[in-house]
Write an enzyme that holds these catalytic residues in place. Structure first.
Site, short mmCIF file in Angstrom:
data_model
loop_
_atom_site.label_atom_id
_atom_site.label_comp_id
_atom_site.label_asym_id
_atom_site.label_seq_id
_atom_site.Cartn_x
_atom_site.Cartn_y
_atom_site.Cartn_z
N SER A 183 0.82 -1.21 0.00
CA SER A 183 0.00 0.00 0.00
C SER A 183 0.86 1.27 0.00
O SER A 183 1.59 1.51 -0.95
CB SER A 183 -0.94 -0.07 1.21
OG SER A 183 -1.87 0.96 1.15
N HIS A 388 -7.56 -5.42 0.64
CA HIS A 388 -6.32 -4.69 0.89
C HIS A 388 -5.48 -5.23 2.06
O HIS A 388 -4.25 -5.31 1.95
CB HIS A 388 -6.70 -3.24 1.18
CG HIS A 388 -5.59 -2.27 0.95
ND1 HIS A 388 -5.06 -2.04 -0.29
CD2 HIS A 388 -4.91 -1.47 1.80
CE1 HIS A 388 -4.10 -1.13 -0.20
NE2 HIS A 388 -3.99 -0.77 1.06
#
Ligand SMILES: *[C@@H]1O[C@H](CO)[C@@H](O)[C@H](O)[C@H]1NC(C)=O
Ligand SMILES: *[C@@H]1O[C@H](CO)[C@@H](O)[C@H](O)[C@H]1NC(C)=O
Length: 415
Positions: A183, A388
């Site tokens: 990320s 995620h």
């Protein structure tokens, strides 16, 4: 302002969990039992967690050119792999609101840091300025004030990553390392490698877990919501904290009330801003591990990190922090903030992405891939619901993400 807020919440509303009729619905009692079962792992520091598992842990301090003192953690040896100067160096960089804990929370055989260390790598883990381990500075002493928090992921990429990479290479006497980021650990890499291009030569290969550069197709309702406020920064900073990112209880309860009407487990996750932003995937979440995960996250961030992401959501560009046209003109010499030049990134980059990532939509990842200077592959995680945070704590992360990375390295980069 308040009315607008409620309106926007209603517009983008959807639950933070992906609902699936087959999946377990958690009762309050069950969730209470899980939370009550927290062990000392929930509060132990990363070096203690590592040492408790019989692995060698080291702590290193690195000072950036602009005075931030960062803590790095290293696993040079494991019960099955002795320390050696020849081990390839891997540098792991965490995402937004996280820390080096991301890579070890799940324990040996599951956490990426342990898996890499057992496979014979010398594992170094970074901590970005402002998180639990890197709230320190050579001259600033007020860690709540504007001066300390006046940064976003641009500075993490421009200052922190080069300082930590140089430190790991100097200490090990190696010339290159493998960079793996999750990320924001990918965003900050793209900043570094596009602006400080000499660092490309220090990277054998870069693996992006949930790549985040372009964000216009992002699914995260909470980040979309934050993005709608970017044009009124004063209002946004009032809701999320002026310096350090500390969302007000008004923000949390409003958002929580809209997105978290699901079962008891979702309610608990909704008290955590990281899960609120990224959502979660019930099928990959090991509820037993929740107390430890929640004990280590959120680990701290600057409000400007969120604002800069909000700007990317709105502009559809991957570009410098937008300071408003007058300051842009003064600082950047142009009315708009300039784009990061992705074509300047010459290190080999692998993108690992998934269909259901709330922060990294497939179209955005594809655009990033097409603009990189040396893209090697787009690797799609073979689970349609992979989200995620599953890259860190997903029950099947080893099989679906870590093992494929290690075999890519063995096939393509072993010398
Ligand atoms: C901050 O850095 C100084 C200088 O390296 C060090 O002595 C001190 O222990 C650090 N404080 C924390 C909380 O890490
Ligand atoms: C969940 O975590 C617990 C504690 O580490 C472990 O014993 C269990 O095997 C894990 N479950 C799954 C499905 O991985």
């Amino acid at each position: 302002m308040k009315l607008l807020f409620i309106l926007v919440v209603a517009l983008v509303g959807s639950a933070i969990a992906d609902d699936d009729a087959d999946e377990k619905v958690w009762t309050e009692d069950e969730v209470e039992d899980i939370l009550a079962s927290a062990t000392s792992d929930a509060t132990a520091t990363v070096p203690v967690l590592i040492a408790n598992n019989g692995y060698t842990a080291e702590t290193h301090y690195v000072t950036t050119d602009d005075g931030y003192i960062l803590q790095m953690h290293r696993i040079p040896a494991t019960p099955t792999s002795a320390a050696s100067d020849d081990k390839p160096v891997v540098f792991l960089m965490h995402g937004l609101l996280s820390s080096s804990a991301d890579w070890v929370i799940m324990g040996p055989g599951k956490g990426f840091a342990y898996i890499l260390a057992d496979a014979g790598y010398d594992v170094w883990m970074g901590n970005a300025r402002g998180n639990t381990y890197s709230k320190n500075h050579t001259t600033l002493t007020d860690f709540t004030g504007k001066d300390f928090w006046y940064f976003d992921w641009h500075q993490i990429g421009y200052y922190d990553l080069p300082a930590m990479i140089d430190y790991a290479l100097d200490t090990t006497g190696q010339e290159k390392l493998f960079y793996m980021g999750h990320s924001q650990g990918t965003t900050s890499f793209y900043v570094m490698a596009s602006m400080r291009t000499d660092y490309n030569d220090k990277i054998k290969a870069m693996f992006s877990l949930a790549p985040v550069a372009y964000m216009s197709n992002l699914k995260s309702p909470v980040l979309q919501l934050a993005a709608t406020f970017v044009t009124s920064l004063t209002s946004l900073f009032k809701l999320i904290g002026v310096y350090e990112f500390l969302p007000t209880s008004t923000f949390l309860s409003k958002v929580g009330a809209t997105f978290c009407n699901d079962d008891a487990l979702t309610q608990v996750l909704c008290s955590n801003i990281l899960f609120m932003l990224a959502g979660y995937n019930k099928a990959q979440l090991n509820a037993t591990m929740l107390p430890t995960i929640l004990g280590h996250t959120p680990a701290g961030a600057s409000s400007r990190q969120i604002v800069h992401y909000g700007q990317e959501v709105r502009s559809g560009k991957f570009r410098y922090y937008d300071q408003g046209w007058i300051s842009n003109l003064w600082n950047y010499g142009s009315i708009s903030a300039p784009d990061y030049d992705l074509s300047a990134i010459t290190a080999p980059v692998h993108l690992l992405y998934s269909d259901n990532d709330w922060m990294a939509a497939v179209t955005d990842v594809t655009q990033l891939y097409s603009e990189l200077g040396n893209p090697i592959e787009m690797y799609r995680v073979l689970d349609g619901k992979w989200n995620h945070l599953d890259y860190l704590w997903g029950i099947n992360a080893k099989e679906l993400v870590y093992d494929p990375i290690i075999s890519m390295i063995e096939t393509n980069y072993s010398d």
